[in-house]
Design an enzyme around this catalytic site. Structure first.
Site, PDB file in Angstrom:
ATOM      1  N   SER A  27       0.999  -1.355  -0.061  1.00 22.51           N
ATOM      2  CA  SER A  27       0.027   0.000  -0.040  1.00 22.51           C
ATOM      3  C   SER A  27       0.951   1.167  -0.057  1.00 22.51           C
ATOM      4  CB  SER A  27      -0.765  -0.105   1.086  1.00 22.51           C
ATOM      5  OG  SER A  27      -1.721   1.220   1.496  1.00 22.51           O
ATOM      6  N   CYS A  85      -4.116   1.427 -10.007  1.00 26.41           N
ATOM      7  CA  CYS A  85      -3.672   1.567  -8.793  1.00 26.41           C
ATOM      8  C   CYS A  85      -4.483   1.352  -7.778  1.00 26.41           C
ATOM      9  CB  CYS A  85      -2.583   2.636  -8.489  1.00 26.41           C
ATOM     10  SG  CYS A  85      -2.017   2.817  -6.841  1.00 26.41           S
TER      11      CYS A  85
END
Lengths: 207, 303
Positions: free
Chosen positions: B70, B129
């Protein structure tokens, strides 16, 4: 995935590392046999900035391991040995005190349960010492768990002693590419522990 | 010639092995470890209009055979990329594919346009993303109209071959792939990371602040391979395969399934030599199997 580990000592052509088995990666590493070849990338990142004169090393848990090479280097370069404060949960988990004594350092120990040396946290030991220093050290170098580093940095600010901290993070690439192992910098940006650190001046980072 | 050259639309690569966006920084980070000239192409970290701070820690979490990330697109931003990072990459004899990520359609246009006069070989348009906010409904690459619009504009503004990078987090990836093909993409990159999460048992909290993170690594390889299969069936343009490729056999599976090129992602972290090992492995594979060209292997799967 690889594991980021610090160098404990350099002896001729040998590197010594000390690590704690905490998960599958370090467990596998612990099963490596003598003479077995392993793939290593390093050294990576920035180490401690060497400082002449009076210095203090503060280590907690396995973090103390990375400070022995620094102590040896300071001795070789400036012919002056640092004072070393080692924190551990109890005397059985105490690491590296002989290694520092061999280098010629004065070693002071703090254990959480009082089973050896000062009864309490290594940061409390540091605070007691810092309050009665005749001359302030030129630098405090520290490596250990985050709460220890936080408190130490706070104390160093209070006593106006420069401080460098070596940080740990889960790492991806180890070379600054993946942006995985970051710490918040004082300017608000995220710094890479693997490449911009792992050693930072305490003023550079928000712990 | 060693038979490794492949074509990705109008782009000719000396070999089909790339390094995936986000795992290889801006190339310079790895230059001390491997010879970048050996690579078929380098896909840069995705660039955004302004520098991005990225997500709070922790950003990485290793799982069985995989890695959750992340990162949140931490990057230097367009201006610094053009001034400092791109000139460095231009020194190498490899194809440079610049990855871009916008927060809106107009930001993709802005990025494509600003990069128009720069020297590099292709544009990867990252519309997938999972670690940043796209639209209220989800990722750009989960919406065929938005995917079409972004790719169409990137093609129009950039004047470079455009590669659309897709998400696997969708029921039917072929719909998005077709939309991107229709919009003028010269290739499809398959795939970005899979939505995933982890729980910290000490705190009983999700490991990541966003809860969701992207899973990559060998754990996703069979799933990524199937996405390549689905996309290859749906479009005529070349597919670039990626997702957990760690060795020659993994690369061959993707190529035989239909990938014209492959990219190594998390493998770069495990061993930066993996891309070069695959290139050498391909060379030997051709020789051992008396094949002249790797391109003859592309999509050679029979059933």
């Amino acid at each position: 995935m690889r594991r980021p580990l610090s160098i404990h000592l350099v002896k001729g052509s040998h590197l010594e590392i000390i690590y704690k088995v905490v998960g599958r990666g370090t467990e596998k590493l612990a099963q490596v046999k003598v003479q077995e070849k392993i793939d290593v990338i390093g050294p990576l990142g920035h180490g401690y900035a060497l400082t002449a004169g009076k210095t203090i090393l503060v280590g907690g848990g396995t973090g103390i391991a990375s400070l022995a090479f620094l102590a040896a280097t300071l001795k070789n370069k400036y012919n002056q040995v640092p004072i070393v404060l080692i924190g551990a949960r109890n005397k059985d988990e105490l690491l590296c005190s002989e290694a520092f004594e061999k280098i010629g350092c004065t070693v002071k120990v703090a254990t959480d349960d009082g089973s050896q040396g000062f009864h309490g946290l290594v940061t409390e030991l540091f605070r007691e010492m810092a309050a009665i220093f005749s001359t302030h050290p030129n630098m405090v170098y520290a490596c250990g768990p985050l709460p220890m580093l936080r408190e130490l940095v706070r104390l160093c600010r209070h006593f106006r002693i420069p401080c460098e901290v070596s940080l740990e993070e889960h790492m991806g690439c180890g070379v600054g590419a993946c942006m995985g192992c970051v710490v918040k910098g004082t300017k608000g940006e995220y710094l890479r522990v693997c490449k911009d650190g792992p050693v930072f001046n305490a003023n550079e980072v928000v712990l | 010639m060693d038979g490794l050259s492949v074509k990705i639309g109008s782009l000719i690569l000396k070999n089909p092995v790339m390094v995936a966006s986000g795992t290889f920084g801006y190339g310079e980070e790895y230059a001390q470890l491997i010879d970048l000239n050996e690579l078929g192409a380098i896909i840069t970290k995705s660039i955004t209009v302004k520098p991005r701070l990225g997500n709070p820690q922790p950003r990485l979490w290793e799982t069985q055979g995989g890695l959750l990330n992340s990162i949140g697109l931490q990057n230097v931003g367009l201006a610094t990329f053009i001034d400092e990072k791109l000139p460095y990459l231009q020194k190498y004899d490899t194809r440079v594919i610049v990855s871009i990520a916008g927060e809106s359609v107009s930001e993709y246009c802005q990025l494509a346009q600003a990069l128009k006069k720069e020297t590099f070989d292709a544009l990867e348009v990252n519309i997938s993303c999972p670690n940043v906010q796209h639209t209220k409904k989800g990722l750009f690459a989960q919406d065929k109209d938005l995917s079409y619009e972004i790719i169409r504009k990137a093609v129009r503004f950039s004047h470079k071959p455009v590669i659309a990078k897709l998400t696997p987090n969708i029921t039917d990836i072929s719909i998005i792939a077709k939309a991107c093909e229709k919009a003028g993409a010269e290739a499809i990159a398959v795939v970005n990371t899979f939505n995933a999460m982890a729980v910290d048992l000490k705190t009983k909290k999700p490991v990541f602040k966003n809860i969701v993170a992207g899973l990559c690594g060998p754990a996703i390889k069979p799933q990524a391979l199937y996405k390549v299969y689905e996309v290859k069936k749906a479009v005529k343009i070349p597919v670039i395969g990626m997702g957990g490729i760690m060795n020659l056999n993994d690369a061959l599976e993707f190529i035989i399934t239909g990938a014209s090129a492959i990219a190594v992602g998390v493998g770069n972290f495990v061993d930066p030599k993996i891309p070069l090992n695959i290139i050498n492995g391909l060379r030997h594979y051709l020789k051992d199997n008396k094949l002249a060209q790797v391109k003859h292997l592309i999509g050679s799967m029979t059933n």
